[in-house]
Design a protein around this motif. Structure first.
Motif: not given
Length: 396
Positions: A5, A8-9, A11-13, A16
């Protein structure tokens, strides 16, 4: 949150900009760190040569905590007491007469470039602005410092780059002498190239640069962002030579993980920075200063530097034993606890396999494994790390 999790967060916020390994580090102590699943790792990267005195160093943690309860930030409009003490420690234990504080190595190098050009403008000729740096160098990620960096891969996509920079091969005095002209303000060089592959120049190289600079009236800037603060077994790597620079930059190990950078210079050169010529809102922040003071005090005691020299020699010996055993190891090089192992193959898979087995290292230039552990490392730690590396190499 689970590790899955958290990633995942991330990568979301988070932008990169890093090729991250799929672990989340949450705790460190000494030469070891732990991830969000509780797995333990032996850290031979140390934040990329940053945490020289180990993770959660108690003296540094105590100094930061105490300062945070007293004064966290004001402004360089006023005098800051720990900033004065830290500057005195750096100046009194180096070639320099004055210090300027910032927040990173890139900022320190940016300041050095500005100071060199301002000095030339004030004292020689307004047209003297060119900075000569070395191919395969690395000086930072700002537009000026990425241009100073002699590696096209870091510059790609950022055109137009600032003008006034030229590159010559590292450890090549003939090429350097040909490149230094009446337009040159400074020569900027790493004592040992870090991101460029842990490349150590031949004996006499720094002395040769110093002579060229003196003969042509050009400033010498030493980038000790990675080599400084004990990493090579000396407080500053230039101390292994007879050379003294005009300007030197520091960061990484300077705050043992607390962001801090510094540019040091002689009085003659520093005089060109007058009020309004350069500044940094957070430079010299009280928290960063007490972290740096604690780092300096621990290094000046002598036991850490002595350990760096001894353990560096031992690690080099163990890595050379792997070279004799594994045909794809081409060379082991470096100084103190700044060592590189050049391979005849890419090293990313080796790094990943080491991480899986609880050892953190990294790879630069695609095929050079870099070992920059905390300076407090022990023989037992080195044996553990090399055994893991040997096991990984044995199944390739």
């Amino acid at each position: 949150m689970t590790t899955k999790e958290l990633i995942s967060d991330a990568n979301k916020y988070i932008m990169n900009t890093y090729k991250r390994l799929p672990i989340v580090l949450v705790k460190g102590k000494g030469v070891r760190v732990w991830d969000s699943d509780g797995k333990e790792y032996l850290d031979f990267l140390a934040g990329i040569a940053v945490c020289g005195l180990g993770h959660a160093n108690p003296l540094i943690s105590e100094a930061i905590s105490r300062q945070a309860e007293t004064l966290m930030h004001v402004s360089n409009i006023y005098h800051i007491e720990p900033q004065i003490r830290f500057a005195a420690l750096l100046v009194e234990n180096s070639f320099a007469d004055k210090a300027f504080f910032c927040n990173s190595g890139a900022e320190a190098n940016e300041a050095a470039i500005k100071l060199a050009r301002k000095y030339a403008h004030d004292n020689i000729d307004a047209g003297r602005h060119r900075i000569v740096t070395m191919k395969n160098s690395f000086h930072g990620r700002t537009l000026a410092t990425v241009t100073a960096t002699g590696q096209e891969k870091f510059q790609k996509g950022f055109d137009p780059l600032p003008s006034g920079f030229e590159y010559v091969p590292f450890d090549d005095l003939v090429s350097l002498e040909q490149s230094v002209t009446e337009d040159t303000a400074a020569v900027m060089v790493e004592v040992i190239q870090g991101e460029g592959g842990i490349r150590v120049p031949a004996d006499g190289y720094l002395e040769g640069i110093r002579k060229i600079c003196d003969d042509r009236g050009v400033l010498l800037i030493l980038d000790e962002v990675q080599t400084g603060m004990g990493r090579t077994g000396k407080l500053f790597a230039y101390e292994a030579s007879s050379v003294k620079p005009d300007i030197m930059t520091l960061a990484k190990g300077l705050g043992n993980g607390f962001p801090v950078g510094a540019m040091l210079a002689t009085d003659k050169v520093a005089a060109s920075f007058t009020p309004g010529t350069h500044a940094s809102t957070f430079g010299g922040n009280p928290l960063a200063m007490v972290a740096g003071i604690s780092v300096m005090e621990q290094l000046l005691q002598g036991t850490v530097l002595d350990n760096c020299r001894k353990m560096g020699a031992y690690l080099c010996e163990r890595l050379n034993a792997l070279k004799a055993k594994h045909s794809f190891v081409k060379e082991v090089r470096g100084r103190g606890l700044m060592l590189g192992m050049e391979l005849s193959m890419e090293g990313a898979d080796i790094v990943k396999r080491c991480v899986d087995r609880g050892l953190l290292i990294n790879c630069t230039c695609e095929n050079i494994l870099r070992f920059v552990p905390p300076l407090i490392i022990t023989k037992e730690d080195i044996d553990c790390a090399v055994d893991i590396l040997d096991e990984v190499m044995g199944v390739l």
